[in-house]
Design a protein around this motif. Structure first.
Motif, PDB file in Angstrom:
ATOM      1  N   TRP A   1     -16.332  84.850  67.851  1.00  0.00           N
ATOM      2  CA  TRP A   1     -15.758  85.468  69.247  1.00  0.00           C
ATOM      3  C   TRP A   1     -15.199  84.206  70.245  1.00  0.00           C
ATOM      4  O   TRP A   1     -14.821  84.511  71.170  1.00  0.00           O
ATOM      5  N   GLN A   2     -14.996  83.102  69.603  1.00  0.00           N
ATOM      6  CA  GLN A   2     -14.321  81.981  70.004  1.00  0.00           C
ATOM      7  C   GLN A   2     -13.149  81.393  69.226  1.00  0.00           C
ATOM      8  O   GLN A   2     -13.227  81.461  68.124  1.00  0.00           O
ATOM      9  N   GLN A   3     -12.087  80.967  70.302  1.00  0.00           N
ATOM     10  CA  GLN A   3     -11.055  80.340  69.522  1.00  0.00           C
ATOM     11  C   GLN A   3     -10.959  78.893  69.954  1.00  0.00           C
ATOM     12  O   GLN A   3     -10.708  78.949  71.237  1.00  0.00           O
ATOM     13  N   TRP A   4     -10.591  78.172  68.932  1.00  0.00           N
ATOM     14  CA  TRP A   4     -10.578  76.917  69.425  1.00  0.00           C
ATOM     15  C   TRP A   4      -9.234  76.066  68.807  1.00  0.00           C
ATOM     16  O   TRP A   4      -9.130  76.296  67.468  1.00  0.00           O
ATOM     17  N   ALA A   5      -8.250  75.503  69.617  1.00  0.00           N
ATOM     18  CA  ALA A   5      -7.090  74.754  69.038  1.00  0.00           C
ATOM     19  C   ALA A   5      -7.397  73.152  68.917  1.00  0.00           C
ATOM     20  O   ALA A   5      -6.227  72.647  68.689  1.00  0.00           O
ATOM     21  N   LEU A   6      -8.473  72.767  69.231  1.00  0.00           N
ATOM     22  CA  LEU A   6      -8.832  71.350  69.401  1.00  0.00           C
ATOM     23  C   LEU A   6      -8.971  70.842  68.098  1.00  0.00           C
ATOM     24  O   LEU A   6      -9.671  71.585  67.278  1.00  0.00           O
ATOM     25  N   ASN A   7      -8.616  69.545  67.653  1.00  0.00           N
ATOM     26  CA  ASN A   7      -9.067  68.970  66.537  1.00  0.00           C
ATOM     27  C   ASN A   7     -10.694  68.304  66.367  1.00  0.00           C
ATOM     28  O   ASN A   7     -10.966  68.251  67.797  1.00  0.00           O
ATOM     29  N   PRO A   8     -10.885  68.005  65.840  1.00  0.00           N
ATOM     30  CA  PRO A   8     -12.278  67.378  65.365  1.00  0.00           C
ATOM     31  C   PRO A   8     -12.678  66.198  66.651  1.00  0.00           C
ATOM     32  O   PRO A   8     -13.594  66.509  67.297  1.00  0.00           O
ATOM     33  N   LEU A   9     -11.884  65.469  66.807  1.00  0.00           N
ATOM     34  CA  LEU A   9     -12.141  64.277  67.630  1.00  0.00           C
ATOM     35  C   LEU A   9     -12.130  64.814  69.111  1.00  0.00           C
ATOM     36  O   LEU A   9     -12.576  64.382  69.962  1.00  0.00           O
ATOM     37  N   GLU A  10     -10.937  65.859  69.303  1.00  0.00           N
ATOM     38  CA  GLU A  10     -10.940  66.286  70.808  1.00  0.00           C
ATOM     39  C   GLU A  10     -11.844  67.185  70.935  1.00  0.00           C
ATOM     40  O   GLU A  10     -12.429  67.256  72.133  1.00  0.00           O
ATOM     41  N   LEU A  11     -12.418  67.839  70.258  1.00  0.00           N
ATOM     42  CA  LEU A  11     -13.698  68.710  70.173  1.00  0.00           C
ATOM     43  C   LEU A  11     -15.019  67.982  70.683  1.00  0.00           C
ATOM     44  O   LEU A  11     -15.572  68.215  71.452  1.00  0.00           O
ATOM     45  N   VAL A  12     -15.207  66.744  70.032  1.00  0.00           N
ATOM     46  CA  VAL A  12     -16.218  65.960  70.433  1.00  0.00           C
ATOM     47  C   VAL A  12     -16.088  65.369  72.075  1.00  0.00           C
ATOM     48  O   VAL A  12     -17.051  65.585  72.862  1.00  0.00           O
ATOM     49  N   ALA A  13     -14.843  65.040  72.271  1.00  0.00           N
ATOM     50  CA  ALA A  13     -14.421  64.721  73.523  1.00  0.00           C
ATOM     51  C   ALA A  13     -14.955  65.773  74.579  1.00  0.00           C
ATOM     52  O   ALA A  13     -15.248  65.685  75.920  1.00  0.00           O
ATOM     53  N   TYR A  14     -14.295  67.016  74.147  1.00  0.00           N
ATOM     54  CA  TYR A  14     -14.375  68.066  75.107  1.00  0.00           C
ATOM     55  C   TYR A  14     -15.722  68.522  75.541  1.00  0.00           C
ATOM     56  O   TYR A  14     -16.109  69.008  76.413  1.00  0.00           O
ATOM     57  N   ARG A  15     -16.816  68.531  74.200  1.00  0.00           N
ATOM     58  CA  ARG A  15     -18.106  68.956  74.137  1.00  0.00           C
ATOM     59  C   ARG A  15     -18.769  67.813  75.539  1.00  0.00           C
ATOM     60  O   ARG A  15     -19.589  68.336  76.037  1.00  0.00           O
ATOM     61  N   ALA A  16     -18.379  66.560  75.437  1.00  0.00           N
ATOM     62  CA  ALA A  16     -19.013  65.617  76.273  1.00  0.00           C
ATOM     63  C   ALA A  16     -18.492  66.150  77.646  1.00  0.00           C
ATOM     64  O   ALA A  16     -19.433  65.941  78.894  1.00  0.00           O
ATOM     65  N   GLY A  17     -17.323  66.290  77.968  1.00  0.00           N
ATOM     66  CA  GLY A  17     -16.534  66.605  79.159  1.00  0.00           C
ATOM     67  C   GLY A  17     -17.195  67.722  79.708  1.00  0.00           C
ATOM     68  O   GLY A  17     -17.488  67.835  81.113  1.00  0.00           O
ATOM     69  N   PHE A  18     -17.274  68.872  78.963  1.00  0.00           N
ATOM     70  CA  PHE A  18     -17.804  70.116  79.380  1.00  0.00           C
ATOM     71  C   PHE A  18     -19.343  70.069  80.068  1.00  0.00           C
ATOM     72  O   PHE A  18     -19.785  70.213  80.851  1.00  0.00           O
ATOM     73  N   THR A  19     -19.925  69.376  78.985  1.00  0.00           N
ATOM     74  CA  THR A  19     -21.561  69.133  79.378  1.00  0.00           C
ATOM     75  C   THR A  19     -21.635  68.412  80.479  1.00  0.00           C
ATOM     76  O   THR A  19     -22.523  68.768  81.679  1.00  0.00           O
ATOM     77  N   MET A  20     -20.902  67.407  80.767  1.00  0.00           N
ATOM     78  CA  MET A  20     -20.884  66.655  82.049  1.00  0.00           C
ATOM     79  C   MET A  20     -20.359  67.312  83.295  1.00  0.00           C
ATOM     80  O   MET A  20     -21.154  67.271  84.474  1.00  0.00           O
ATOM     81  N   MET A  21     -19.532  68.380  82.932  1.00  0.00           N
ATOM     82  CA  MET A  21     -19.033  69.099  84.120  1.00  0.00           C
ATOM     83  C   MET A  21     -20.320  70.192  84.490  1.00  0.00           C
ATOM     84  O   MET A  21     -20.601  70.435  85.680  1.00  0.00           O
ATOM     85  N   VAL A  22     -20.969  70.756  83.434  1.00  0.00           N
ATOM     86  CA  VAL A  22     -22.121  71.552  83.678  1.00  0.00           C
ATOM     87  C   VAL A  22     -23.141  70.686  84.655  1.00  0.00           C
ATOM     88  O   VAL A  22     -23.724  71.164  85.621  1.00  0.00           O
ATOM     89  N   PHE A  23     -23.506  69.375  84.293  1.00  0.00           N
ATOM     90  CA  PHE A  23     -24.537  68.487  84.790  1.00  0.00           C
ATOM     91  C   PHE A  23     -23.857  68.405  86.334  1.00  0.00           C
ATOM     92  O   PHE A  23     -24.501  68.404  87.324  1.00  0.00           O
ATOM     93  N   ASP A  24     -22.619  68.374  86.494  1.00  0.00           N
ATOM     94  CA  ASP A  24     -22.009  68.143  88.007  1.00  0.00           C
ATOM     95  C   ASP A  24     -22.193  69.347  88.835  1.00  0.00           C
ATOM     96  O   ASP A  24     -22.565  69.094  89.804  1.00  0.00           O
ATOM     97  N   LYS A  25     -22.152  70.380  88.282  1.00  0.00           N
ATOM     98  CA  LYS A  25     -22.283  71.748  88.874  1.00  0.00           C
ATOM     99  C   LYS A  25     -23.876  71.831  89.129  1.00  0.00           C
ATOM    100  O   LYS A  25     -24.391  72.215  90.363  1.00  0.00           O
ATOM    101  N   ILE A  26     -24.903  71.285  88.300  1.00  0.00           N
ATOM    102  CA  ILE A  26     -26.191  71.174  88.419  1.00  0.00           C
ATOM    103  C   ILE A  26     -26.383  70.208  89.602  1.00  0.00           C
ATOM    104  O   ILE A  26     -27.575  70.800  90.405  1.00  0.00           O
TER     105      ILE A  26
END
Length: 388
Positions: free
Chosen positions: A226-251
């Motif tokens: 149910w998810q569509q990803w266009a990122l390559n493996p390295l971009e995905l690693v960076a995105y996961r870190a960025g998204f997780t930090m964004m969640v912490f920012d909201k917290i």
């Protein structure tokens, strides 16, 4: 300073891991991956202070030890079977090679049964992956990890490494990158402390572990229907870190919102990472799709539950516990080395996922209890009358 003299896996490795994770997030923000935005200065302050409190927790035991001659005298000795208490020797029977081997095999067999009952390969199906963390898995994984890591530390036979690889493959099929990496890194840290490795082998091993982690994460994400990803493996690693930090920012900007609910769920049948998604990102409860598990960094859950000072206390205690077990395993080696490898590995994984796993707290408890038992025997020996 020569590379060989640097202890790569002292508790201070956590500072490096946190810094690398923030750097990965910064890359994601710089590249605007999926429209990620820079986090606030306040959030960077929380990360810095949390890291400093961790360093304080690691530093203080060493500071006290260096200034206390009694402690130096006490912990300069070793415990042997000849001078240890009878109850201590009985406990050591649990570390018998046959007991550990049986436990490791039982863990693998339970996971095989778990996969059979699921009726498919979870790593290739998001729906099966969501169902893969069953009660069988909750028994199989900790039993296998504990048994195989102690086996490698105390009885490093070649066929034990083969059993390690078989178990790694069987649990990797479950589809969870954290499980795969926990087994792999725990084994590597144990090998690092119990076997002398050339610098080139260490660097190659770290590279291979990183590649396996990237591949496991990419395969798992691509299998979610149910998810569509266009990122390559390295971009995905960076995105996961960025998204997780964004969640912490909201917290950070809604500190104390859950009032201890995440901590309570970690020790019950709840799903704290699902709750993070619902509270912080407004994800719906239930629906036709499996609920989403959201990571919030090692700092996030404590801040969301109770605020800044809870995070500070948590990071201090984590540093303190790691330092105490680290110091003990450097003295006695064996099972304590395995326990240290396990808790350090999971703490490194927590940098992304957050400390919301009850099983990891069990590992911490076992490591600290083992350290206390070892210290108790040293005290007993120091007080025993000298033999003529």
């Amino acid at each position: 300073m020569k590379f060989e003299k640097v202890d790569l896996f002292s508790p201070y490795i956590m500072v490096v891991i946190i810094a690398l994770y923030v750097a990965l997030a910064a890359i994601a923000y710089q590249e605007h991956l999926r429209n990620l935005q820079w986090i606030s200065t306040t959030t960077f302050f929380y990360v810095l202070m949390g890291t400093l409190f961790f360093i304080a927790g690691v530093f203080i035991p060493k500071f006290i030890y260096n200034r206390n001659e009694k402690l130096k005298s006490l912990f300069g000795g070793n415990v042997s079977r000849e001078n240890s208490a009878p109850w201590y020797n009985k406990l050591r029977l649990l570390l018998d090679e046959r007991v550990l081997l049986a436990a490791a095999i039982i863990g693998i067999l339970l996971q095989v049964v778990n996969l059979y009952l699921l009726g498919g390969i979870p790593i290739l199906s998001g729906y099966l992956k969501f169902k893969a963390t069953t009660d069988l898995w909750r028994i199989a994984y900790p039993v296998f990890l504990l048994a195989i890591t102690i086996l490698l530390a105390k009885y490093p036979r070649k066929w034990h490494y083969l059993l390690f690889i078989i178990g790694l493959a069987v649990f990797a099929i479950n589809g969870y990158r954290t499980t795969t990496m926990a087994i792999l890194i725990s084994g590597f840290i144990t090998f690092y402390y119990t076997r002398k490795m050339k610098t080139s082998y260490i660097l190659i091993s770290i590279l291979l572990i990183a590649l396996i982690g990237i591949a496991a994460g990419y395969i798992a994400v691509k299998s979610i229907q149910w998810q569509q990803w266009a990122l390559n493996p390295l971009e995905l690693v960076a995105y996961r870190a960025g998204f997780t930090m964004m969640v912490f920012d909201k917290i950070v900007h809604m500190a104390g919102a859950t009032g201890g609910d995440l901590f309570h769920q970690a020790f019950s049948t709840g799903h704290p990472r699902v709750t993070v998604g619902q509270v912080v990102l407004g994800y719906p409860v239930g629906g036709s799709k499996p609920t989403t598990s959201i990571t919030s960094t090692i700092f996030g859950p404590a801040v969301l539950d109770f605020g800044f000072w809870a995070m500070a206390m948590q990071m201090f205690l984590i540093g303190l516990a790691l330092r105490i077990v680290y110091a003990a395993q450097m003295k006695v080696n064996g099972a304590l080395t395995a326990l240290y490898a396990i808790i350090l590995t999971h703490t490194m994984i927590w940098v992304e996922t957050g400390p919301t796993d009850s099983v990891v707290y069990v590992y911490y408890a076992l490591a600290l209890i083992a350290t206390v038992l070892y210290a108790t025997q040293l005290v007993r020996i120091s007080r025993a009358p000298a033999k003529n």
